[in-house]
Design a protein around this motif. Structure first.
Motif, PDB file in Angstrom:
ATOM      1  N   PRO A  46       0.813  -1.206   0.000  1.00 25.88           N
ATOM      2  CA  PRO A  46       0.000   0.000   0.000  1.00 25.88           C
ATOM      3  C   PRO A  46       0.855   1.269   0.000  1.00 25.88           C
ATOM      4  O   PRO A  46       2.054   1.218   0.244  1.00 25.88           O
ATOM      5  N   PHE A  47       0.194   2.413  -0.284  1.00 22.21           N
ATOM      6  CA  PHE A  47       0.925   3.682  -0.370  1.00 22.21           C
ATOM      7  C   PHE A  47       0.171   4.789   0.342  1.00 22.21           C
ATOM      8  O   PHE A  47      -1.024   4.702   0.551  1.00 22.21           O
ATOM      9  N   ARG A  48       0.921   5.843   0.714  1.00 16.88           N
ATOM     10  CA  ARG A  48       0.333   7.025   1.349  1.00 16.88           C
ATOM     11  C   ARG A  48       0.244   8.198   0.375  1.00 16.88           C
ATOM     12  O   ARG A  48      -0.828   8.650   0.059  1.00 16.88           O
ATOM     13  N   GLY A  49       1.355   8.678  -0.108  1.00 10.38           N
ATOM     14  CA  GLY A  49       1.368   9.875  -0.963  1.00 10.38           C
ATOM     15  C   GLY A  49       1.243   9.559  -2.437  1.00 10.38           C
ATOM     16  O   GLY A  49       0.272   9.943  -3.090  1.00 10.38           O
ATOM     17  N   THR A  50       2.247   8.864  -2.961  1.00  7.80           N
ATOM     18  CA  THR A  50       2.241   8.510  -4.376  1.00  7.80           C
ATOM     19  C   THR A  50       2.649   7.050  -4.549  1.00  7.80           C
ATOM     20  O   THR A  50       3.314   6.481  -3.684  1.00  7.80           O
ATOM     21  N   THR A  51       2.258   6.493  -5.670  1.00  8.98           N
ATOM     22  CA  THR A  51       2.670   5.149  -6.048  1.00  8.98           C
ATOM     23  C   THR A  51       2.995   5.160  -7.532  1.00  8.98           C
ATOM     24  O   THR A  51       2.477   5.996  -8.280  1.00  8.98           O
ATOM     25  N   THR A  52       3.855   4.269  -7.956  1.00  6.46           N
ATOM     26  CA  THR A  52       4.265   4.202  -9.355  1.00  6.46           C
ATOM     27  C   THR A  52       3.775   2.899  -9.963  1.00  6.46           C
ATOM     28  O   THR A  52       4.005   1.825  -9.417  1.00  6.46           O
ATOM     29  N   LEU A  53       3.088   3.028 -11.101  1.00  8.57           N
ATOM     30  CA  LEU A  53       2.577   1.876 -11.835  1.00  8.57           C
ATOM     31  C   LEU A  53       3.515   1.626 -13.008  1.00  8.57           C
ATOM     32  O   LEU A  53       3.822   2.552 -13.766  1.00  8.57           O
ATOM     33  N   ALA A  54       3.984   0.390 -13.149  1.00  3.41           N
ATOM     34  CA  ALA A  54       4.953   0.044 -14.187  1.00  3.41           C
ATOM     35  C   ALA A  54       4.350  -0.967 -15.157  1.00  3.41           C
ATOM     36  O   ALA A  54       3.689  -1.916 -14.739  1.00  3.41           O
ATOM     37  N   PHE A  55       4.582  -0.715 -16.455  1.00  2.34           N
ATOM     38  CA  PHE A  55       4.127  -1.668 -17.461  1.00  2.34           C
ATOM     39  C   PHE A  55       5.101  -1.691 -18.629  1.00  2.34           C
ATOM     40  O   PHE A  55       5.880  -0.755 -18.826  1.00  2.34           O
ATOM     41  N   ALA A  56       5.063  -2.782 -19.376  1.00  4.96           N
ATOM     42  CA  ALA A  56       5.932  -2.956 -20.537  1.00  4.96           C
ATOM     43  C   ALA A  56       5.064  -3.303 -21.740  1.00  4.96           C
ATOM     44  O   ALA A  56       4.123  -4.093 -21.622  1.00  4.96           O
ATOM     45  N   LEU A  57       5.389  -2.712 -22.884  1.00  8.23           N
ATOM     46  CA  LEU A  57       4.672  -2.983 -24.127  1.00  8.23           C
ATOM     47  C   LEU A  57       5.604  -3.665 -25.119  1.00  8.23           C
ATOM     48  O   LEU A  57       6.651  -3.118 -25.450  1.00  8.23           O
ATOM     49  N   ALA A  58       5.211  -4.843 -25.573  1.00  4.22           N
ATOM     50  CA  ALA A  58       5.992  -5.547 -26.586  1.00  4.22           C
ATOM     51  C   ALA A  58       5.743  -4.945 -27.968  1.00  4.22           C
ATOM     52  O   ALA A  58       6.597  -5.021 -28.837  1.00  4.22           O
ATOM     53  N   GLN A  59       4.555  -4.348 -28.154  1.00  8.74           N
ATOM     54  CA  GLN A  59       4.199  -3.690 -29.405  1.00  8.74           C
ATOM     55  C   GLN A  59       3.596  -2.339 -29.074  1.00  8.74           C
ATOM     56  O   GLN A  59       2.882  -2.202 -28.087  1.00  8.74           O
ATOM     57  N   GLY A  60       3.849  -1.364 -29.920  1.00  5.86           N
ATOM     58  CA  GLY A  60       3.252  -0.057 -29.740  1.00  5.86           C
ATOM     59  C   GLY A  60       1.774  -0.102 -30.064  1.00  5.86           C
ATOM     60  O   GLY A  60       1.296  -1.015 -30.733  1.00  5.86           O
ATOM     61  N   GLY A  61       1.045   0.894 -29.587  1.00  5.87           N
ATOM     62  CA  GLY A  61      -0.377   0.984 -29.882  1.00  5.87           C
ATOM     63  C   GLY A  61      -1.102   1.786 -28.830  1.00  5.87           C
ATOM     64  O   GLY A  61      -0.501   2.426 -27.969  1.00  5.87           O
ATOM     65  N   ALA A  62      -2.434   1.744 -28.913  1.00  8.26           N
ATOM     66  CA  ALA A  62      -3.273   2.470 -27.965  1.00  8.26           C
ATOM     67  C   ALA A  62      -3.131   1.866 -26.570  1.00  8.26           C
ATOM     68  O   ALA A  62      -3.084   0.650 -26.411  1.00  8.26           O
ATOM     69  N   VAL A  63      -3.057   2.762 -25.565  1.00  9.51           N
ATOM     70  CA  VAL A  63      -2.916   2.343 -24.172  1.00  9.51           C
ATOM     71  C   VAL A  63      -3.900   3.139 -23.330  1.00  9.51           C
ATOM     72  O   VAL A  63      -4.015   4.355 -23.484  1.00  9.51           O
TER      73      VAL A  63
END
Length: 126
Positions: A46-63
């Motif tokens: 869990p987080f209090r102030g901020t949290t970072t969401l991480a993701f990886a794309l194998a192909q470009g496109g709409a996200v």
């Protein structure tokens, strides 16, 4: 013609992302393209102030990367555009789209790409 280093160098680069926004690329930098699209979720959690969401794309496109409350209401849209293949980190400041602080509780981060839909839970505490 012969094999070997062509000895061509670049003095500067004017790079653009998929939405035609300026982006910085360090000369000599090589970006590795991920083998698979993945959503790692939030850190810290869990987080209090901020949290970072991480993701990886194998192909470009709409996200589309959005956060939802447990009742299914969309709380915040963090990404809603086209992205090139690569790795991304997006920070959520715990606020909704109107800029109000979201209540403490469980939220669902939903990543939608052309390679699939991924959902991860995160908890905001006071």
């Amino acid at each position: 013609l012969r094999a070997g280093d062509a000895r061509i160098t670049l003095a500067s680069v004017d790079a653009r992302d998929g939405a035609n926004r300026p982006t910085v690329i360090a000369l000599g930098e090589r970006r590795a393209v991920p083998a698979v699209t993945a959503f790692r979720g939030a850190s810290p959690n869990p987080f209090r102030g901020t949290t970072t969401l991480a993701f990886a794309l194998a192909q470009g496109g709409a996200v589309d990367l959005s956060l939802y409350s447990v009742d299914g209401r969309r709380v915040r849209t963090l990404v809603g555009d086209t992205r090139a293949a690569g790795e991304y980190r997006i920070t959520w400041d715990g606020r909704d789209d109107a800029g109000h602080r979201a209540a403490p509780g469980v939220y669902y981060a939903r990543l939608v790409t052309s390679q699939g839909t991924f959902v991860r839970a995160t908890v905001r505490v006071e």
